[in-house]
Write an enzyme that holds these catalytic residues in place. Structure first.
Site, short mmCIF file in Angstrom:
data_model
loop_
_atom_site.label_atom_id
_atom_site.label_comp_id
_atom_site.label_asym_id
_atom_site.label_seq_id
_atom_site.Cartn_x
_atom_site.Cartn_y
_atom_site.Cartn_z
N LYS A 1 0.83 -1.20 0.00
CA LYS A 1 0.00 0.00 0.00
C LYS A 1 0.87 1.26 0.00
CE LYS A 1 -3.57 2.66 0.08
NZ LYS A 1 -4.65 2.65 1.06
N LYS B 1 -0.83 11.64 5.39
CA LYS B 1 -0.48 10.59 6.36
C LYS B 1 0.27 9.46 5.68
CE LYS B 1 -3.27 7.39 6.96
NZ LYS B 1 -3.51 6.01 6.43
#
Length: 303
Positions: free
Chosen positions: A172, A240
């Site tokens: 990811k 983030k």
């Protein structure tokens, strides 16, 4: 899993969690739901059980899915609020949030101490992919655990096992590096073309047929032209993820200049009050930097 569909506890009914829950319910899975803001569970109240706490939600679940905002929130829900302690032996936790690989590995160890299984399975595809059950699911865990829950994954999209626990999160991070950097590249390319007098909509159309074509150019390039920055994936989440990419790079002794620059641009975007725009809204930061608007340059998309 047995032939009977397993009972799923789903923790986190947000932008992604809500359409994922809808697809799981449509597939026939019995479900218990929990969300910090309880009202987000209400649309499913006639089809699923609504729990008052994470621990209550997982108490009788065979599969536990978390879809939460970041590592800190996952830690709070699974550990501080007692979800892991309340697991049934033999249950399987699937964390589909995007968190640090090291946190996933530690949670996997804590879950194993309870006699349960753990798979980190972050996703790509955004809210559109979630709604259409076309998520790309990147799974980290044993082959046996991933195979156990393939029917669950099949209701949400396509699953690829990447490797052991934590490997899904690494995949990811790789995905988000490509996404963030490419959004920056598309923003710069369209603004460059428009500043010189080209129609950015026509430029986008032409580039889609060549080597520069990409899903980012197709979807987010159109968002930029339409100035449609309603969040599918908020900029604060992309920030983030860019921060986690850099943290992981430092831990591995790597220097990633493009990721660093993209992180800095998202940091400025969020600092300038755009934390909840879509991550394609990185164009806004580029416009701010240059004092020029894409939509006011060239012929414009509607001419």
């Amino acid at each position: 899993m047995t032939d009977k569909l397993p009972h799923i506890a789903f923790l986190g009914i947000g932008l992604m969690g809500a359409p994922m829950t809808r697809n799981l319910l449509n597939a026939g899975f019995p479900m218990t739901l929990w969300n910090r803001t309880a009202s987000k569970c209400e649309p499913f109240a006639s089809e699923a059980t609504i729990a008052k706490s994470p621990a209550e939600a997982v108490a009788n679940a065979e599969v536990v899915i978390t879809m939460l905002e970041n590592s800190d929130v996952v830690e709070q829900v699974l550990v501080a609020q007692g979800a892991i302690d309340a697991l049934t032996p033999g249950a399987l936790v699937i964390d589909m949030s995007s968190i640090q690989p090291s946190v996933a590995r530690r949670h996997g160890e804590l879950v194993a101490e309870q006699g349960a299984g753990y798979v980190d399975a972050p996703v790509s595809g955004g809210t559109v992919g979630a709604a259409e059950a076309r998520l790309s699911i990147m799974a980290g865990g044993s082959e046996a655990d991933v195979d156990r829950v393939r029917p669950v994954f099949e209701a949400l999209g396509k699953c690829t096992r990447i490797g052991p626990v934590g490997a899904g999160q690494l995949a990811k991070l790789a995905n988000q590096a490509i996404v963030g950097i490419t959004i920056g590249a598309v923003s710069e390319a369209l603004l460059l073309a428009a500043k010189g007098g080209a129609d950015p909509a026509a430029v986008r159309e032409a580039l889609l047929g060549g080597f520069a074509g990409s899903r980012i150019l197709e979807l987010h390039g159109q968002r930029m032209i339409d100035r449609d920055f309603a969040p599918g994936a908020p900029a604060r989440i992309q920030l983030k993820d860019m921060r986690m990419i850099l943290d992981e790079a430092r831990a591995e002794g790597l220097t990633l200049p493009l990721a660093q620059q993209t992180h800095n641009e998202y940091l400025s975007l969020v600092a300038n009050g755009h934390s909840d725009v879509d991550h394609s809204g990185l164009l806004l930061e580029l416009e701010h930097l240059n004092g020029a608007l894409l939509g006011s340059l060239g012929r414009g998309p509607k001419e």
